[in-house]
Design a protein around this motif. Structure first.
Motif, short mmCIF file in Angstrom:
data_model
loop_
_atom_site.label_atom_id
_atom_site.label_comp_id
_atom_site.label_asym_id
_atom_site.label_seq_id
_atom_site.Cartn_x
_atom_site.Cartn_y
_atom_site.Cartn_z
N ALA A 191 1.66 -19.38 24.55
CA ALA A 191 0.38 -19.74 25.16
C ALA A 191 0.58 -20.98 26.02
N GLN A 192 -0.27 -21.11 27.03
CA GLN A 192 -0.28 -22.31 27.87
C GLN A 192 -1.71 -22.58 28.30
N VAL A 333 5.42 -27.36 20.66
CA VAL A 333 4.32 -27.53 21.61
C VAL A 333 4.63 -28.72 22.50
N SER A 349 -0.62 -28.01 28.06
CA SER A 349 -0.08 -27.78 26.72
C SER A 349 0.57 -26.41 26.68
N THR A 350 1.80 -26.34 26.17
CA THR A 350 2.55 -25.09 26.13
C THR A 350 3.12 -24.88 24.74
N TRP A 351 2.83 -23.72 24.15
CA TRP A 351 3.32 -23.38 22.82
C TRP A 351 4.48 -22.39 22.95
N VAL A 365 -2.12 -15.99 18.25
CA VAL A 365 -2.24 -17.05 19.25
C VAL A 365 -3.38 -18.00 18.92
N THR A 369 -2.61 -22.05 18.17
CA THR A 369 -3.05 -23.09 19.11
C THR A 369 -4.28 -23.86 18.65
N TRP A 372 -4.28 -27.99 18.18
CA TRP A 372 -4.12 -28.81 19.37
C TRP A 372 -5.16 -28.51 20.44
N ARG A 373 -5.74 -27.30 20.44
CA ARG A 373 -6.86 -27.08 21.34
C ARG A 373 -8.04 -27.96 20.93
#
Length: 433
Positions: A191-192, A333, A349-351, A365, A369, A372-373
């Protein structure tokens, strides 16, 4: 004033240094340094176009022809894996009449074809085709202009400087062994998320450098992120004593576990005295100690690289001016900070998870996430409210406390780098210290 001092850039440098001269050591910066467009322009010139910047990871360009773009300081950088599996960076500018080559943030190409007049470049940047170009013109001189790029344990850094400093290489030698067990070259993007925060880039970085606000501000994060992070023994309030005792036990257990596995964990930091200020350390997580979940248990069924033990806490790597990264056994992340204007900043932000992990089977997902979201959204409010405050005429810089040591370190680094590039020493004999 311009006629007396010289060109506009010189005027701006003089102005930003005047503001720094008025800063009280150990206090936050004057409000003008967070709000003034002229200060912002000086920072772009003196920092963002001269320092190494985190742009992404090798996992984001896994195959030949895969690319990402990074837009900063008025420049667009194209990062691409070429046909020989080398990751390269170029200015995202056609050598014909300057059109952007690619407009998407990421994608995959066979060749890079300019949409304006079809000039075509190979993935190594060389010009392959230019319709109706005179045969007398030497096309070997018309390849894409390169941008300096370095890989550090799967993390990608670029520099827009004509002659980049070698500080990244020195830092890489110290931190690479902390990063490589996670094998980002064998990871993929799960995810990003891009979030534009309504605040100055320095406020975004400062907010990340302390957990003074975590106890009441980040309920999701403090399920696993110990609320006494950054405090010495004598600074721990009685109400957090139980949390801190649990932290000390988890810290000792993590150190023993890492020593047995040969994984480095001890703190390394040089946040003030070098162009690429950095900090790296492996620290425990609360609960099960495995991941950023409500109970600390792992979020991904397949671990990264060759890691076999999920209970490895978080290896946190921070570089100035624009990145912090958390590397866990089950995922990574990354966070990059990019200034847009004096009061707007892009946080990406990139997981990353193992390339073998299957969405819906090994991970979800939304769950991956969630922490941190939520934390990013909370931080965006803190940053916005602080931006409003530092722009208020009533704002007077306040003193940092011990829990904000890394904030002070960041501000001291900022001042030192501005003065170094402006070639004017501090009237206090150097950066605050």
């Amino acid at each position: 004033m311009t006629e007396l001092l010289g060109d506009p850039a010189t005027v701006r440098r003089t102005s930003i240094l005047d503001h720094l001269d008025r800063r009280t050591p150990g206090h936050s910066l004057p409000g003008v340094l967070y709000t003034d467009p002229e200060v912002f322009a000086s920072e772009i010139e003196l920092l963002w176009r001269r320092r190494w910047l985190f742009v992404g990871t090798v996992a984001e360009v896994p195959e030949p022809g895969d690319y990402l773009t990074f837009d900063v300081a008025g420049s667009s950088v194209l990062v691409i894996r070429d046909d020989d599996e080398q990751v390269r960076a170029f200015h995202n500018v056609c050598r014909h009449r300057g059109s952007r080559l690619v407009t998407a943030g990421q994608g995959s190409v066979g060749n890079l074809v300019c949409g304006y007049h079809s000039w075509t470049y190979a993935t190594d940047g060389s010009l392959r085709y230019a319709p109706q170009l005179s045969p007398s013109i030497d096309t070997t001189c018309l390849g894409l202009r390169p941008v300096a790029l370095r890989e550090v344990g799967g993390l990608l850094y670029c520099s827009l400087a004509d002659s980049p400093d070698d500080d990244l290489d020195a830092v890489a030698a110290q931190v690479r062994d902390y990063l490589t067990p996670h094998r980002l070259d064998r990871a993929k993007v799960a995810a990003q998320v891009d979030l534009v925060e309504e605040g100055n880039w320095k406020l975004v970085m400062e907010n990340n450098r302390e957990c003074y606000h975590c106890e009441g501000g980040h309920p999701e994060l403090t399920c696993t992120f110990f609320p006494t992070w950054g405090l010495r023994e004598d600074q721990v309030p009685e109400r957090l004593r139980g949390d801190h005792d649990r932290y000390l036990l988890a810290e000792a257990d993590l150190a023993r576990r890492c020593d047995e596995l040969g994984i480095p964990h001890r703190l390394l930091e040089d946040l003030v005295g070098r162009p690429l200020g950095f900090r790296i350390q492996r620290e425990p997580l609360d609960g099960a100690g495995e991941s950023f979940s409500p109970d600390g248990s792992r979020l991904v069924g397949r671990l990264l690289g060759d890691l076999a033990d999920p209970r490895l806490g978080r290896c946190t790597f921070h570089t100035q001016p624009n990145a912090w990264i958390h590397l866990l056994a089950d995922h990574v992340v990354t966070f990059s900070v990019t200034p847009i204007s004096p009061d707007r900043t892009l946080v990406r932000s990139t997981w990353l998870v193992s390339a073998d992990a299957v969405e819906g089977v090994d991970y979800d997902v939304e769950s991956l996430t969630a922490v941190w979201r939520a934390t990013n959204a909370q931080d965006a409010v803190f940053v916005r409210n602080t931006q409003l405050g530092v722009a208020d005429p009533a704002y007077v810089p306040g003193p940092y406390n011990e829990a904000e040591r890394q904030v002070d370190d960041f501000v001291r680094w900022y001042e030192a780098q501005i003065r170094s590039e402006a070639r004017i020493p501090s009237p206090r004999g150097g950066s605050d210290g």
